[in-house]
Design a protein around this motif. Structure first.
Motif, PDB file in Angstrom:
ATOM      1  N   PHE A   1      20.585  -3.962   2.758  1.00  0.00           N
ATOM      2  CA  PHE A   1      19.463  -3.069   3.366  1.00  0.00           C
ATOM      3  C   PHE A   1      18.734  -3.673   4.048  1.00  0.00           C
ATOM      4  O   PHE A   1      18.114  -2.862   5.075  1.00  0.00           O
ATOM      5  CB  PHE A   1      18.878  -2.353   1.761  1.00  0.00           C
ATOM      6  N   ILE A   2      18.068  -4.759   3.818  1.00  0.00           N
ATOM      7  CA  ILE A   2      17.164  -5.243   4.575  1.00  0.00           C
ATOM      8  C   ILE A   2      17.668  -5.768   5.945  1.00  0.00           C
ATOM      9  O   ILE A   2      16.855  -5.457   7.047  1.00  0.00           O
ATOM     10  CB  ILE A   2      16.310  -6.561   3.941  1.00  0.00           C
ATOM     11  N   GLU A   3      18.722  -6.130   6.122  1.00  0.00           N
ATOM     12  CA  GLU A   3      19.356  -6.377   7.418  1.00  0.00           C
ATOM     13  C   GLU A   3      19.628  -5.251   8.231  1.00  0.00           C
ATOM     14  O   GLU A   3      19.445  -5.420   9.477  1.00  0.00           O
ATOM     15  CB  GLU A   3      20.744  -7.139   7.442  1.00  0.00           C
ATOM     16  N   ALA A   4      19.949  -4.078   7.633  1.00  0.00           N
ATOM     17  CA  ALA A   4      20.623  -2.911   8.326  1.00  0.00           C
ATOM     18  C   ALA A   4      19.248  -2.025   8.641  1.00  0.00           C
ATOM     19  O   ALA A   4      19.413  -1.409   9.657  1.00  0.00           O
ATOM     20  CB  ALA A   4      21.704  -2.123   7.484  1.00  0.00           C
ATOM     21  N   VAL A   5      18.174  -1.944   7.741  1.00  0.00           N
ATOM     22  CA  VAL A   5      17.300  -0.738   8.037  1.00  0.00           C
ATOM     23  C   VAL A   5      16.621  -0.689   8.966  1.00  0.00           C
ATOM     24  O   VAL A   5      16.238   0.178   9.703  1.00  0.00           O
ATOM     25  CB  VAL A   5      16.415  -0.760   6.887  1.00  0.00           C
ATOM     26  N   PRO A   6      16.264  -2.022   9.715  1.00  0.00           N
ATOM     27  CA  PRO A   6      15.661  -1.981  10.974  1.00  0.00           C
ATOM     28  C   PRO A   6      16.429  -1.244  11.986  1.00  0.00           C
ATOM     29  O   PRO A   6      15.803  -0.653  12.781  1.00  0.00           O
ATOM     30  CB  PRO A   6      15.480  -3.440  11.466  1.00  0.00           C
ATOM     31  N   PHE A   7      17.807  -1.388  12.119  1.00  0.00           N
ATOM     32  CA  PHE A   7      18.638  -0.962  12.988  1.00  0.00           C
ATOM     33  C   PHE A   7      18.581   0.689  12.827  1.00  0.00           C
ATOM     34  O   PHE A   7      18.527   1.662  13.886  1.00  0.00           O
ATOM     35  CB  PHE A   7      20.082  -1.355  13.076  1.00  0.00           C
ATOM     36  N   LEU A   8      18.732   1.005  11.631  1.00  0.00           N
ATOM     37  CA  LEU A   8      18.789   2.515  11.197  1.00  0.00           C
ATOM     38  C   LEU A   8      17.216   3.063  11.714  1.00  0.00           C
ATOM     39  O   LEU A   8      17.124   4.102  12.315  1.00  0.00           O
ATOM     40  CB  LEU A   8      18.886   2.710   9.882  1.00  0.00           C
TER      41      LEU A   8
ATOM     42  N   LEU B   1      15.436   1.943  14.087  1.00  0.00           N
ATOM     43  CA  LEU B   1      15.224   1.967  15.616  1.00  0.00           C
ATOM     44  C   LEU B   1      16.234   3.145  16.262  1.00  0.00           C
ATOM     45  O   LEU B   1      15.629   3.873  17.089  1.00  0.00           O
ATOM     46  CB  LEU B   1      15.718   0.680  16.346  1.00  0.00           C
ATOM     47  N   GLY B   2      17.212   3.459  15.276  1.00  0.00           N
ATOM     48  CA  GLY B   2      17.985   4.512  15.961  1.00  0.00           C
ATOM     49  C   GLY B   2      17.574   5.822  15.841  1.00  0.00           C
ATOM     50  O   GLY B   2      17.579   6.776  16.653  1.00  0.00           O
ATOM     51  N   THR B   3      16.713   5.862  14.672  1.00  0.00           N
ATOM     52  CA  THR B   3      16.016   7.400  14.349  1.00  0.00           C
ATOM     53  C   THR B   3      14.933   7.494  15.585  1.00  0.00           C
ATOM     54  O   THR B   3      14.543   8.588  15.781  1.00  0.00           O
ATOM     55  CB  THR B   3      15.486   7.257  13.041  1.00  0.00           C
ATOM     56  N   LEU B   4      14.294   6.631  15.767  1.00  0.00           N
ATOM     57  CA  LEU B   4      13.119   6.621  16.704  1.00  0.00           C
ATOM     58  C   LEU B   4      13.710   7.078  18.127  1.00  0.00           C
ATOM     59  O   LEU B   4      13.253   7.716  18.734  1.00  0.00           O
ATOM     60  CB  LEU B   4      12.478   5.257  16.873  1.00  0.00           C
ATOM     61  N   VAL B   5      14.839   6.316  18.687  1.00  0.00           N
ATOM     62  CA  VAL B   5      15.344   6.709  19.993  1.00  0.00           C
ATOM     63  C   VAL B   5      15.843   8.049  19.730  1.00  0.00           C
ATOM     64  O   VAL B   5      15.465   8.795  20.578  1.00  0.00           O
ATOM     65  CB  VAL B   5      16.692   5.567  20.062  1.00  0.00           C
TER      66      VAL B   5
ATOM     67  N   ASP C   1      12.492  12.721   9.410  1.00  0.00           N
ATOM     68  CA  ASP C   1      13.531  13.566   8.824  1.00  0.00           C
ATOM     69  C   ASP C   1      14.915  12.913   8.794  1.00  0.00           C
ATOM     70  O   ASP C   1      15.415  13.149   7.953  1.00  0.00           O
ATOM     71  CB  ASP C   1      13.585  14.927   9.452  1.00  0.00           C
ATOM     72  N   GLU C   2      15.017  12.304  10.098  1.00  0.00           N
ATOM     73  CA  GLU C   2      16.406  11.683  10.202  1.00  0.00           C
ATOM     74  C   GLU C   2      16.542  10.411   9.252  1.00  0.00           C
ATOM     75  O   GLU C   2      17.606  10.110   8.587  1.00  0.00           O
ATOM     76  CB  GLU C   2      16.689  11.355  11.671  1.00  0.00           C
ATOM     77  N   PHE C   3      15.592   9.539   9.053  1.00  0.00           N
ATOM     78  CA  PHE C   3      15.613   8.427   8.304  1.00  0.00           C
ATOM     79  C   PHE C   3      16.115   8.879   6.761  1.00  0.00           C
ATOM     80  O   PHE C   3      16.808   8.274   6.072  1.00  0.00           O
ATOM     81  CB  PHE C   3      14.384   7.785   8.248  1.00  0.00           C
ATOM     82  N   PHE C   4      15.295  10.090   6.182  1.00  0.00           N
ATOM     83  CA  PHE C   4      15.678  10.263   4.997  1.00  0.00           C
ATOM     84  C   PHE C   4      16.941  10.657   4.621  1.00  0.00           C
ATOM     85  O   PHE C   4      17.413  10.520   3.554  1.00  0.00           O
ATOM     86  CB  PHE C   4      14.761  11.399   4.348  1.00  0.00           C
ATOM     87  N   GLU C   5      17.698  11.456   5.727  1.00  0.00           N
ATOM     88  CA  GLU C   5      18.873  11.790   5.670  1.00  0.00           C
ATOM     89  C   GLU C   5      20.024  10.579   5.804  1.00  0.00           C
ATOM     90  O   GLU C   5      20.904  10.339   4.900  1.00  0.00           O
ATOM     91  CB  GLU C   5      19.441  12.966   6.806  1.00  0.00           C
TER      92      GLU C   5
END
Lengths: 261, 343
Positions: free
Chosen positions: B54-61, B63-67, B220-224
């Motif tokens: 989770f800790i390794e992956a969530v930054p990419f998630l 960044l993805g939602t921000l982009v 919204d996208e992060f929660f999904e």
């Protein structure tokens, strides 16, 4: 019909006056941001990921807190405007924004596990079956350029793998730190001084270790510093260099519990 | 019709989510009860493994939602569609690489493609973009490098995606007309207020309010997507902690079986392509290289989530093609890899 249903979904939160889901979302975002701040501040981040990627956790903490702030602003605005929360059009998937309680509970899982269960690195109990050290990547021969007394367990495993005849390492001075691991078939006078290596995060953790001949009883999983030298020995039916310690002492868990190949 | 597609989709998703959570909980409980190890120790190991992913992956998630949020607010698919060539072959090639200019993961790609079709983008380009974009983008590139380093897995992932997405796109280029492929509402002009058709683009917002909107979209996208990431990570951690190495090896060493298992897993887990590389890591020691590659290429193209979204845009027969063609192609490539390449 679809539009009506969409509106219904969207307004659901506001029907009872207090948008409980929005409050929870804000709390979760800020909570996750703070969790990352705590991980960084206490250093327990190194229990989970390769320190090379710790900057990503700074990014995560920042984005979580920014999103939390945005969510808090949205919450306050929606309370001020009461039933007219959004001026702009949400033109994405209708399921966005209206998620189920189950989904909120799922998002809370990392926070719950992270705060309720004491943070510990992988240890002896996580070592699965027999240790295999053959798939250690990286520059194997570089280990020979490090003076023996400065080599860590990973360097030694590489050197043992790369040496044409491992027996040439006999007589060299060893000074390593690792945790105590004992396999089921080990005799009472031997243990493995072991470490986990990770390249990315604990998902790719591989346990490696060096056999030690030591008659005294040591608690499983304890961190030890082993000083001595390699001597010809017998380990699990194989003739190979084994550490003959002059001294084994209990030590604190190192700042970086994992080695990085 | 008593159930609208939207209602049905929400219902199906929630049922699936509930089923996934229940099955997971049952498996974990059974494994802990059957295991001889101390449950407290097991829980601690499980927690460390889960949090690690989770800790390794969530930054990419994130960044993805921000982009994705910034794209949603500031960039129009039309801006990019303008530069797409009209001839099938070069257009398909552009379709495979368009993701680098318009980075969306599989959750974001379907609405974008729908809007592109509406703007008259050739079918083959749209289909190629649909299948390729979830992998062919900078964030996935970065997360795959973080997980696997610069090596065969990274190269394999991008080359296979290119081949499969381009291949399927060409099939559509030479064998189909838009009317036969798309749902009627994806062809029709915009109808105000409808949620399942492309919306009227709002006027471009100012910088400040634009950022605010982008952040709200990201929340919204992060929660999904966070939900899917967490369920996937829980499953991977449970598997590593509770299932014995021998069982995993029995499944993961067969050159054919391993690929099928990882494809099913990719389909069911539906983990966002920006972070699936970290889940794949958990399988590296026990599963074949070909099956890891199949997980990393088939998953982003087709999973439960994207299938449900496909159904809103394409006709049923087309959706079947969109699932079966990538399935078979990645299966064959995965098996071939297992038999010929030592990863």
């Amino acid at each position: 019909m679809e539009a009506a249903e969409h509106l219904h979904e969207h307004d659901h939160n506001h029907e009872h006056g207090v948008p409980v889901q929005e409050i929870l979302k804000t709390a979760l975002l800020i909570g996750l941001g703070l969790y990352f701040v705590v991980l960084i501040a206490t250093g327990s981040l190194t229990n989970y990921i390769n320190v090379r990627f710790s900057w990503l956790s700074y990014v995560a903490a920042l984005i979580f807190l920014l999103l939390g702030a945005t969510s808090a602003v949205r919450l306050m605005q929606s309370r001020r405007h009461d039933h007219h929360p959004h001026e702009h059009q949400h033109d994405h998937d209708p399921e966005h924004g209206s998620i189920s309680w189950a989904a909120l509970a799922v998002i809370a899982v990392p926070l719950v596990l992270g705060t309720l269960i004491p943070s510990r690195p992988l240890g002896a109990a996580a070592v699965d079956s027999e240790l295999s050290a053959n798939n250690i990547g990286g520059d194997v021969t570089a280990a020979f350029n490090i003076p023996p007394e400065q080599r860590n367990i990973l360097d030694w495993v590489r050197a043992l793998n790369a040496a044409e005849d491992p027996a040439t390492l006999n007589g060299q001075t060893v000074d390593v730190v690792g945790f105590v691991y004992r396999g089921e078939a080990y005799t009472s006078d031997q243990f493995l001084v072991a470490r986990f290596t990770i390249s990315c995060c604990v998902a790719d953790a591989v346990a490696i270790g060096l056999p030690v001949a030591w008659p005294e009883d040591l608690p499983l999983d304890a961190w030890v510093r082993v000083r001595g030298q390699f001597v010809p020995g017998d380990f699990q039916g194989e003739t190979r260099p084994v550490i003959q310690p002059t001294r084994v002492e209990l030590v604190e868990q190192p700042e970086h519990p994992y080695l990085y190949p | 019709m008593t159930e609208s597609p939207v209602g049905l989709r929400i219902f199906a998703r929630r049922t699936l989510l509930l089923a996934a959570v229940l099955i997971l909980a049952g498996l974990v409980l059974a494994a802990v009860l059957l295991s001889t190890d101390n449950p407290v120790v097991l829980l601690s190991i499980f927690s460390t493994r889960f949090l690690g992913i989770f800790i390794e992956a969530v930054p990419f998630l994130l960044l993805g939602t921000l982009v994705s949020g910034l794209l949603e607010v500031f960039v129009r698919p039309e801006d990019i569609a303008r530069y797409v060539p009209r001839r099938a072959l070069p257009a398909t090639l552009v379709g495979t690489l368009m993701g680098f200019a318009f980075p969306v993961c599989e959750c974001g790609v379907v609405p974008v493609v729908r809007r592109l079709f509406h703007k008259g983008l050739p079918m083959s380009v749209g289909v190629t973009f649909l299948l390729a974009a979830p992998v062919m983008n900078p964030i996935v590139l970065a997360s795959t490098i973080a997980a696997f380093g610069f090596g065969p897995v990274l190269i394999g992932r991008f080359v296979i995606t290119l081949v499969v997405a381009g291949g399927v796109g060409l099939v559509f280029a030479f064998g189909a007309r838009p009317q036969e492929i798309l749902q009627p509402q994806s062809l029709m002009p915009v109808m105000g207020g409808g949620t399942d058709v492309c919306p009227t683009p709002a006027p471009r917002p100012g910088l400040w309010s634009g950022f605010h909107q982008a952040f709200e979209h990201a929340i919204d996208e992060f929660f999904e997507m966070g939900r899917d990431l967490i369920i996937g990570s829980l499953l991977a951690a449970a598997m590593q902690t509770l299932i014995s190495q021998e069982v995993l090896l029995a499944l993961g060493r067969g050159p054919v079986v391993s690929v099928l298992v990882m494809q099913v897993l990719a389909f069911v887990l539906s983990v966002c392509s920006t972070v699936d590389a970290f889940l794949a890591l958990a399988f590296v020691g026990t599963f074949t290289g070909g099956s890891i590659l199949a997980f990393l290429t088939f998953g982003p193209m087709v999973d439960i989530k994207s299938t449900l979204m496909f159904l809103g845009v394409f006709k049923r027969k087309t959706v079947l093609y969109l699932i079966l063609l990538p399935l078979l192609m990645t299966l064959l490539i995965g098996i071939w890899t297992n038999l010929n390449v030592n990863l």
